[in-house]
Design an enzyme around this catalytic site. Sequence first.
Site, PDB file in Angstrom:
ATOM      1  N   ARG A  87       0.837  -1.212   0.000  1.00 20.38           N
ATOM      2  CA  ARG A  87       0.000   0.000   0.000  1.00 20.38           C
ATOM      3  C   ARG A  87       0.867   1.256   0.000  1.00 20.38           C
ATOM      4  NH1 ARG A  87      -4.691   0.364   4.379  1.00 20.38           N
ATOM      5  NH2 ARG A  87      -2.970   0.962   5.734  1.00 20.38           N
TER       6      ARG A  87
ATOM      7  N   LYS B 162      -2.604   6.663   1.514  1.00 23.26           N
ATOM      8  CA  LYS B 162      -2.427   7.117   2.893  1.00 23.26           C
ATOM      9  C   LYS B 162      -1.386   8.236   2.916  1.00 23.26           C
ATOM     10  CE  LYS B 162      -2.270   4.881   7.416  1.00 23.26           C
ATOM     11  NZ  LYS B 162      -3.525   5.367   7.989  1.00 23.26           N
TER      12      LYS B 162
ATOM     13  N   GLU C 246     -16.297   6.521   4.221  1.00 24.19           N
ATOM     14  CA  GLU C 246     -15.634   5.895   5.366  1.00 24.19           C
ATOM     15  C   GLU C 246     -15.551   6.933   6.470  1.00 24.19           C
ATOM     16  OE1 GLU C 246     -11.503   4.810   4.919  1.00 24.19           O
ATOM     17  OE2 GLU C 246     -11.069   6.553   3.701  1.00 24.19           O
TER      18      GLU C 246
HETATM   19  C1  PLP Z   1      -8.716   6.876   6.398  1.00 22.32           C
HETATM   20  C2  PLP Z   1      -8.491   5.488   6.832  1.00 22.32           C
HETATM   21  N1  PLP Z   1      -9.310   4.526   6.375  1.00 22.32           N
HETATM   22  C3  PLP Z   1      -9.163   3.243   6.735  1.00 22.32           C
HETATM   23  C4  PLP Z   1      -8.156   2.859   7.594  1.00 22.32           C
HETATM   24  C5  PLP Z   1      -8.023   1.421   7.976  1.00 22.32           C
HETATM   25  O1  PLP Z   1      -6.993   0.811   7.259  1.00 22.32           O
HETATM   26  P1  PLP Z   1      -6.219  -0.436   7.860  1.00 22.32           P
HETATM   27  O2  PLP Z   1      -7.217  -1.463   8.217  1.00 22.32           O
HETATM   28  O3  PLP Z   1      -5.311  -0.870   6.769  1.00 22.32           O
HETATM   29  O4  PLP Z   1      -5.484   0.078   9.049  1.00 22.32           O
HETATM   30  C6  PLP Z   1      -7.286   3.812   8.102  1.00 22.32           C
HETATM   31  C7  PLP Z   1      -6.198   3.429   9.005  1.00 22.32           C
HETATM   32  O5  PLP Z   1      -5.138   3.111   8.535  1.00 22.32           O
HETATM   33  C8  PLP Z   1      -7.446   5.161   7.725  1.00 22.32           C
HETATM   34  O6  PLP Z   1      -6.634   6.104   8.196  1.00 22.32           O
END
Ligand code: PLP
Length: 341
Positions: free
Chosen positions: A82, A185, A221
């Site tokens: 990622r 991210k 989300e």
């Molecule tokens: C905006 C956002 N969405 C979703 C997630 C969840 O992703 P993950 O399950 O890979 O931590 C995160 C955290 O990392 C996030 O910051």
Amino acid sequence: MDRAALDFANLPFAYQNTDANIRFWYRNGAWSEGELTSETSISLHIAATCLHYGQEVFEGLKVFERPDGRLQTFRLFENARRIQRSAAKLLMQPFPEHLFREAVHRVVRANRRFVPPYGSGASLYVRPLLLGISAEVGVKPSHDYLFLIFVTPVGPYYKGGLTPVRLLVEEAIERATPGGVGDVKCGGNYAAGMRATIAAKEKGYAEVLYLDSREKKYLDESGSSNFYAIIGKRYVTPASPSILPSVTNLSVRQLAKDLDLAVEQRPVSVDELGSFTEAGCLGTAAVITPVEAITYRGKEFVYAKDGKAGPITTDLYRRLTAIQLGEAPDPYGWTEIIPEG
Ligand SMILES: Cc1ncc(COP(=O)(O)O)c(C=O)c1O
């Protein structure tokens, strides 16, 4: 090993200094070998592209102590891939996957005494960070990069673990747009959403739930986690070009199939809020956080009564955390024991 003198069972989700972080430099077309340091500051050029043009991407994963005292990672290569996707989207130098794994192992070993003990409910949060560091004044990508990882022991993101939280549907503020960078991210996404999150917290909500920015009709989300709803025997989670593909959600979709739930990844309309039987947030930090209620245009939709998570959410949480902690067999090969080195 003498464990650090911390109250591991009552740790907040907050930064805590540890013994070392690890740094790799990309200069003249090659990555350095990586150095461990106890220095917690970095020296950056005042014109570095990460400071002005947001060439900054990061990750978040966790390391757990198993019942047998060994340490394990959870789906580390998903995070490695990622951050490569995030880097590519911001025209940054991707950090190689095999080095990502090596870097996590080295920095965790160097901080062994900070890994929360099995049974404490806490874990070691691992935060990789990639920065463009060349001096540029025109808008263009950096030549040179710094990749670093720090770790910090953390307790639950939302206090109380499997305690339901309240969310507020955010209609005015947008975190991300289709064609933008909401699916990677990068720090800018969090800066964009901070005013929404802080305002919701002041009103007593744990977080906001963003809507798609085009039609303001579909759930996207939350500020720091993905979202799912249970509708009868179905696990429903938004498909959207502007949400982060969550490693936790990817895993829980598999666990939902194991529970004989139908898994639907599709646009989820706000008009469906009244049909959810359970709901939850998903993330490395949030793990699975049950949603007690969602408020939309002043109307509250309740999914968890008397502070108790629903049965499917509870089952998914138990299955996920049992694999992460090494309590249950890992049929999918999601975990890896960190060699002692
Ligand atoms: C905006 C956002 N969405 C979703 C997630 C969840 O992703 P993950 O399950 O890979 O931590 C995160 C955290 O990392 C996030 O910051």
